[in-house]
Write a protein that holds these residues in place. Structure first.
Motif, PDB file in Angstrom:
ATOM      1  N   UNK A  57       0.850  -1.199   0.000  1.00 43.09           N
ATOM      2  CA  UNK A  57       0.000   0.000   0.000  1.00 43.09           C
ATOM      3  C   UNK A  57       0.885   1.248   0.000  1.00 43.09           C
ATOM      4  N   UNK A  58       1.809   1.295  -0.948  1.00 44.61           N
ATOM      5  CA  UNK A  58       2.794   2.367  -0.979  1.00 44.61           C
ATOM      6  C   UNK A  58       2.557   3.302  -2.153  1.00 44.61           C
ATOM      7  N   UNK A  59       3.086   4.498  -2.025  1.00 46.05           N
ATOM      8  CA  UNK A  59       3.031   5.482  -3.109  1.00 46.05           C
ATOM      9  C   UNK A  59       4.363   6.211  -3.173  1.00 46.05           C
ATOM     10  N   UNK A  60       4.813   6.506  -4.378  1.00 38.35           N
ATOM     11  CA  UNK A  60       6.008   7.321  -4.605  1.00 38.35           C
ATOM     12  C   UNK A  60       5.567   8.565  -5.358  1.00 38.35           C
ATOM     13  N   UNK A  61       5.948   9.720  -4.845  1.00 39.72           N
ATOM     14  CA  UNK A  61       5.583  10.994  -5.478  1.00 39.72           C
ATOM     15  C   UNK A  61       6.851  11.752  -5.852  1.00 39.72           C
ATOM     16  N   UNK A  62       6.941  12.193  -7.085  1.00 41.20           N
ATOM     17  CA  UNK A  62       8.079  12.984  -7.555  1.00 41.20           C
ATOM     18  C   UNK A  62       7.568  14.334  -8.046  1.00 41.20           C
ATOM     19  N   UNK A  63       8.420  15.338  -8.010  1.00 39.81           N
ATOM     20  CA  UNK A  63       8.006  16.661  -8.464  1.00 39.81           C
ATOM     21  C   UNK A  63       8.288  16.827  -9.953  1.00 39.81           C
ATOM     22  N   UNK A  64       7.570  17.769 -10.543  1.00 37.38           N
ATOM     23  CA  UNK A  64       7.821  18.102 -11.940  1.00 37.38           C
ATOM     24  C   UNK A  64       9.250  18.607 -12.117  1.00 37.38           C
ATOM     25  N   UNK A  65       9.752  19.314 -11.107  1.00 35.94           N
ATOM     26  CA  UNK A  65      11.120  19.809 -11.173  1.00 35.94           C
ATOM     27  C   UNK A  65      12.152  18.705 -11.220  1.00 35.94           C
ATOM     28  N   UNK A  66      11.879  17.589 -10.552  1.00 39.47           N
ATOM     29  CA  UNK A  66      12.811  16.457 -10.610  1.00 39.47           C
ATOM     30  C   UNK A  66      12.898  15.925 -12.033  1.00 39.47           C
ATOM     31  N   UNK A  67      11.768  15.766 -12.685  1.00 38.79           N
ATOM     32  CA  UNK A  67      11.742  15.234 -14.036  1.00 38.79           C
ATOM     33  C   UNK A  67      12.355  16.212 -15.040  1.00 38.79           C
ATOM     34  N   UNK A  68      12.262  17.499 -14.764  1.00 34.31           N
ATOM     35  CA  UNK A  68      12.755  18.505 -15.699  1.00 34.31           C
ATOM     36  C   UNK A  68      14.252  18.748 -15.579  1.00 34.31           C
ATOM     37  N   UNK A  69      14.830  18.452 -14.406  1.00 32.49           N
ATOM     38  CA  UNK A  69      16.223  18.832 -14.164  1.00 32.49           C
ATOM     39  C   UNK A  69      17.183  17.660 -14.009  1.00 32.49           C
ATOM     40  N   UNK A  70      16.663  16.445 -13.932  1.00 35.93           N
ATOM     41  CA  UNK A  70      17.517  15.297 -13.677  1.00 35.93           C
ATOM     42  C   UNK A  70      17.607  14.391 -14.896  1.00 35.93           C
ATOM     43  N   UNK A  71      18.716  13.680 -14.989  1.00 34.95           N
ATOM     44  CA  UNK A  71      18.870  12.690 -16.049  1.00 34.95           C
ATOM     45  C   UNK A  71      18.064  11.443 -15.718  1.00 34.95           C
ATOM     46  N   UNK A  72      17.948  10.538 -16.674  1.00 37.12           N
ATOM     47  CA  UNK A  72      17.230   9.282 -16.436  1.00 37.12           C
ATOM     48  C   UNK A  72      17.870   8.493 -15.296  1.00 37.12           C
ATOM     49  N   UNK A  73      19.194   8.453 -15.287  1.00 41.03           N
ATOM     50  CA  UNK A  73      19.887   7.693 -14.242  1.00 41.03           C
ATOM     51  C   UNK A  73      19.634   8.299 -12.865  1.00 41.03           C
ATOM     52  N   UNK A  74      19.655   9.613 -12.801  1.00 42.07           N
ATOM     53  CA  UNK A  74      19.432  10.274 -11.513  1.00 42.07           C
ATOM     54  C   UNK A  74      17.992  10.076 -11.028  1.00 42.07           C
ATOM     55  N   UNK A  75      17.029  10.170 -11.924  1.00 38.63           N
ATOM     56  CA  UNK A  75      15.634   9.920 -11.536  1.00 38.63           C
ATOM     57  C   UNK A  75      15.470   8.481 -11.055  1.00 38.63           C
TER      58      UNK A  75
ATOM     59  N   UNK B  13      10.256   2.498   1.512  1.00 36.39           N
ATOM     60  CA  UNK B  13       9.060   1.652   1.606  1.00 36.39           C
ATOM     61  C   UNK B  13       9.451   0.236   2.028  1.00 36.39           C
ATOM     62  N   UNK B  14      10.467  -0.300   1.383  1.00 38.53           N
ATOM     63  CA  UNK B  14      10.906  -1.670   1.671  1.00 38.53           C
ATOM     64  C   UNK B  14      11.322  -1.827   3.126  1.00 38.53           C
ATOM     65  N   UNK B  15      11.978  -0.813   3.679  1.00 38.43           N
ATOM     66  CA  UNK B  15      12.455  -0.865   5.060  1.00 38.43           C
ATOM     67  C   UNK B  15      11.396  -0.438   6.077  1.00 38.43           C
ATOM     68  N   UNK B  16      10.172  -0.159   5.612  1.00 36.26           N
ATOM     69  CA  UNK B  16       9.054   0.290   6.467  1.00 36.26           C
ATOM     70  C   UNK B  16       9.346   1.651   7.099  1.00 36.26           C
ATOM     71  N   UNK B  17      10.235   2.436   6.497  1.00 38.79           N
ATOM     72  CA  UNK B  17      10.543   3.759   7.036  1.00 38.79           C
ATOM     73  C   UNK B  17       9.335   4.677   6.968  1.00 38.79           C
ATOM     74  N   UNK B  18       8.518   4.532   5.926  1.00 35.93           N
ATOM     75  CA  UNK B  18       7.359   5.405   5.776  1.00 35.93           C
ATOM     76  C   UNK B  18       6.416   5.247   6.962  1.00 35.93           C
ATOM     77  N   UNK B  19       6.244   4.026   7.447  1.00 34.91           N
ATOM     78  CA  UNK B  19       5.409   3.792   8.622  1.00 34.91           C
ATOM     79  C   UNK B  19       6.087   4.329   9.880  1.00 34.91           C
TER      80      UNK B  19
END
Length: 292
Positions: free
Chosen positions: A104-122, A133-139
């Motif tokens: 039951x996880x979600x990942x949210x990225x900003x438009x600025x991340x997609x506009x300023x970063x390379x594919x590898x960095x994203x 999420x995997x480490x349950x840090x979000x909880x």
């Protein structure tokens, strides 16, 4: 994990001690009951609330095909289900993850991340968030934020219920607790956040296969995030610890009150982790955003 558990136990103790000082044994029971109720609500609803705060809109394979495919690949490498994917319409490059478990996880990225970063960095940023999420840090971070809120609430109640002759607190100690308890709770919350960021950096580098990708992303995020406003984050500073880098514009903040470790230290630990694990250095990521 042991260190995080100890810090969370300290946070819970804060709640209980304040309740005990305010109302004796009855106050202790009420305070712990309040903390339990707040955590129960947060467990089921915190992800939706945080996404709503930041105006995140859901996207799918049709609306964001490249980002979707990249996230799907990183999730497969992490051995976890594909999370729900969101985009925040802010120009500050950043990202966060939320959800009570990998299912039951979600990942949210900003438009600025997609506009300023390379594919590898994203890809590296997404891997970092999947590691949370995997480490349950979000909880973990949701619970600590809720407990910190409970401490602050109880401390504010102290001025009304703690100063009488027949109560455990005198007026001087009541005022001291009002100031010191939320401060101490906030420091514990931030300490937990810093510990989990180091772990997510290492796990994220392992997922994407290159510490260099994440190190490059962190360096770019450090350069850009401080120069571009994130209005939603400024309005909701309690969510700052969820982002990969601090979205707030804070200058010369003491390390005790920082929600994130210094980027230079994170990059240094990534380099050391890559050497210890035998992860080969990759070619430096290409410049220019893949979608901007």
């Amino acid at each position: 994990m042991v260190r995080t558990f100890v810090l969370m136990a300290v946070m819970t103790a804060f709640v209980g001690v304040i309740g005990l000082m305010l109302g004796g044994e009855v106050g202790l029971v009420i305070a712990l009951g309040l903390a339990f109720a707040m955590n129960f609500f947060s467990y089921w609803n915190s992800d939706k609330a945080v996404l709503r705060m930041h105006g995140a809109r859901p996207v799918d394979a049709r609306l964001a095909p490249e980002l979707w495919k990249m996230t799907e690949t990183m999730a497969r490498k992490a051995g976890m289900p594909m999370p729900a994917l969101y985009i925040m319409e802010t120009e500050q490059p950043n990202a966060f993850a939320t959800g009570r478990n990998p299912e039951n996880a979600a990942v949210a990225v900003t438009r600025g991340l997609l506009s300023n970063m390379s594919r590898e960095e994203v890809a590296a940023v997404v891997a970092h968030e999947l590691a949370h999420v995997k480490n349950r840090d979000t909880l973990t971070m949701t619970i600590t934020a809720t407990l910190a809120g409970a401490v602050s609430m109880l401390a504010n109640f102290a001025i009304f219920f703690g100063g009488g002759r027949d109560r455990p607190l005198g007026i001087v100690s009541t005022i001291a607790m009002m100031i010191l308890a939320p401060l101490a709770a906030g420091m514990v919350q931030m300490a937990i956040s810093r510990v989990r960021e180091y772990e997510a950096d290492a796990e994220g580098a392992a997922i994407c296969g290159s510490p260099d990708w994440l190190a490059s992303a962190l360096a770019r995020l450090g350069q850009l995030s401080g120069r571009i406003d994130n209005i939603a984050a400024e309005r909701n500073p309690a969510t700052a610890h969820m982002f990969i880098v601090n979205p707030l514009h804070m200058q010369a903040v003491d390390s005790l009150f920082a929600t994130h470790p210094p980027i230079e230290k994170r990059i240094a630990k990534l380099r050391a982790f890559g050497g210890a694990k035998g992860l080969k250095s990759s070619a430096q990521p290409s410049r220019g955003g893949p979608w901007g």
